[in-house]
Design a protein around this motif. Structure first.
Motif, PDB file in Angstrom:
ATOM      1  N   TYR A  59       7.516   5.743   4.524  1.00 45.84           N
ATOM      2  CA  TYR A  59       8.080   6.497   3.414  1.00 45.84           C
ATOM      3  C   TYR A  59       7.110   7.585   2.987  1.00 45.84           C
ATOM      4  CZ  TYR A  59       5.228   3.843  -0.019  1.00 45.84           C
ATOM      5  OH  TYR A  59       4.196   3.284  -0.740  1.00 45.84           O
ATOM      6  N   PHE A  85       9.318  -3.953  -0.785  1.00 49.35           N
ATOM      7  CA  PHE A  85      10.468  -3.458  -0.041  1.00 49.35           C
ATOM      8  C   PHE A  85      11.581  -4.494  -0.196  1.00 49.35           C
ATOM      9  CE2 PHE A  85       6.906  -1.378   1.937  1.00 49.35           C
ATOM     10  CZ  PHE A  85       7.372  -0.126   2.315  1.00 49.35           C
ATOM     11  N   HIS A 121      12.816   0.734  -1.808  1.00 47.87           N
ATOM     12  CA  HIS A 121      11.511   0.324  -2.339  1.00 47.87           C
ATOM     13  C   HIS A 121      11.643   0.112  -3.835  1.00 47.87           C
ATOM     14  CE1 HIS A 121       7.232   0.248  -3.315  1.00 47.87           C
ATOM     15  NE2 HIS A 121       6.969   0.186  -2.016  1.00 47.87           N
ATOM     16  N   ASN A 141       5.021  -3.025  -5.247  1.00 50.08           N
ATOM     17  CA  ASN A 141       4.842  -2.605  -3.852  1.00 50.08           C
ATOM     18  C   ASN A 141       5.846  -3.315  -2.948  1.00 50.08           C
ATOM     19  OD1 ASN A 141       3.800  -5.192  -3.917  1.00 50.08           O
ATOM     20  ND2 ASN A 141       2.057  -4.735  -2.580  1.00 50.08           N
TER      21      ASN A 141
END
Length: 253
Positions: free
Chosen positions: A245, A198, A191, A196
Motif C-alpha cells: 500500500y 489488515f 486496512h 496496523n
C-alpha cells in the motif's frame, strides 16, 4: 487521482507471506486475466476499453462519473459492461442509476472508493464494497460497508437489493481483492484506522463472511485527518503472496 498528482512522499509497505491472510492464498493457480475487467470508467466522463489486445481510450459513451477519485467497473465474462460505481451511486450498462433509494455508504472522494466482486456460482449477484473518508467531527465516517446487487432484478436492468451492510466502524480508504487459494471465492482487503491491521473478508458461494481475518503487521495509520495517513491505494499480487500500500501521509518506506 488528485493525491497522486501532488509532489508528496508516500510510504510503500510490502508484506511477503507470513500473515494469516496471505498464507491462505499463496498457493493459488496462475493468474488469467478475465474479461470482467475490460471496461474501466473514470471521472470527468473518461474511460478505457481493453479488447483483444487493443486499448481504446475515451471510447465509453454515457459515463455518468463527473467528479471524484475512486471508481469501480464490472463487466461480464465476454467483456460487456454490467455496472459501475463511485462508492455512492450505481449505474448499469444503459447508464441508468439502479440504487433506487439512499446512496451506498462510500465516498466518491476516496482514492479506492469501491470494489465490485461477483458471487461465486451465482453470477447475477454482485457485491460492492465501499470505503468512506474519516473526516473530523462532527462529520465522522460511515466506515467499511458492502451492498448487494441483483442483475436479474428490475426486468434485467439490475437493482441494489441491500446497501450499507456494515463491516467496520472505520477504515482507511485503501481497498483491494484477490482470488482465494481454492479458486472458489475471493478475499476483499482493507486496512484499519488507528492500527496496523489488515482486514480480509471472504466472498464465497455462501455470500460475504462478515468475520474478518485480521493480520496485524507494519505501521499504524493515524486517524488524524490532517495527517492523510488513511488516504492512499493498496494492491495484492495476482498470486496472492504479496500486498502493498501507498499512504499519502507516511514519510518512510
Amino acid at each position: 487521482m488528485t493525491w497522486m498528482k501532488k509532489n508528496l512522499a508516500v510510504a510503500l509497505f510490502m508484506v511477503i507471506l507470513g500473515s494469516p491472510l496471505l498464507s491462505l492464498s499463496q498457493n493459488r493457480c496462475s493468474y488469467v486475466t478475465p474479461r470482467q475487467t475490460d471496461n474501466w470508467y473514470f471521472f470527468q466522463n473518461a474511460g478505457i476499453k481493453f479488447t483483444d489486445g487493443s486499448v481504446n481510450a475515451n471510447n465509453l459513451p454515457g459515463n455518468n462519473l463527473t467528479s471524484g477519485n475512486g471508481t469501480a467497473t464490472f463487466s461480464d465474462e465476454n467483456g460487456n459492461l454490467l455496472i459501475y460505481s463511485d462508492g455512492m451511486k450505481v449505474w448499469n450498462s444503459n447508464h441508468n442509476e439502479i440504487n433506487f433509494g439512499p446512496n451506498l455508504a462510500g465516498d466518491a472522494g476516496a482514492t479506492q472508493a469501491a470494489l465490485i466482486v461477483q458471487r461465486p456460482t451465482l453470477n447475477q449477484i454482485l457485491y460492492i464494497f465501499t470505503t468512506d473518508l474519516l473526516l473530523p467531527a462532527p462529520l465522522g465516517t460511515d466506515g467499511f460497508n458492502y451492498a448487494k446487487v441483483d442483475m436479474t432484478a428490475n426486468n434485467g436492468a439490475g437493482a441494489v437489493l441491500e446497501r450499507q451492510n456494515h463491516l467496520l466502524d472505520q477504515s482507511s480508504v485503501m481497498l483491494t481483492g484477490v482470488a482465494n487459494a481454492a479458486q472458489n471465492g475471493y478475499w476483499v482487503v482493507t486496512h484499519g484506522a488507528g492500527n496496523n491491521a489488515f482486514y480480509a473478508f471472504e466472498v464465497t458461494a455462501a455470500g460475504v463472511n462478515t468475520d474478518a481475518v485480521i493480520s496485524n503487521v507494519g505501521a499504524v495509520l493515524d486517524t488524524d485527518y490532517s495527517k492523510s495517513e488513511l488516504i492512499g491505494a493498496m494492491k495484492i499480487s495476482p498470486k496472492g503472496d504479496k500486498i502493498a500500500y501507498a499512504s499519502m501521509g507516511k514519510q518512510h518506506i
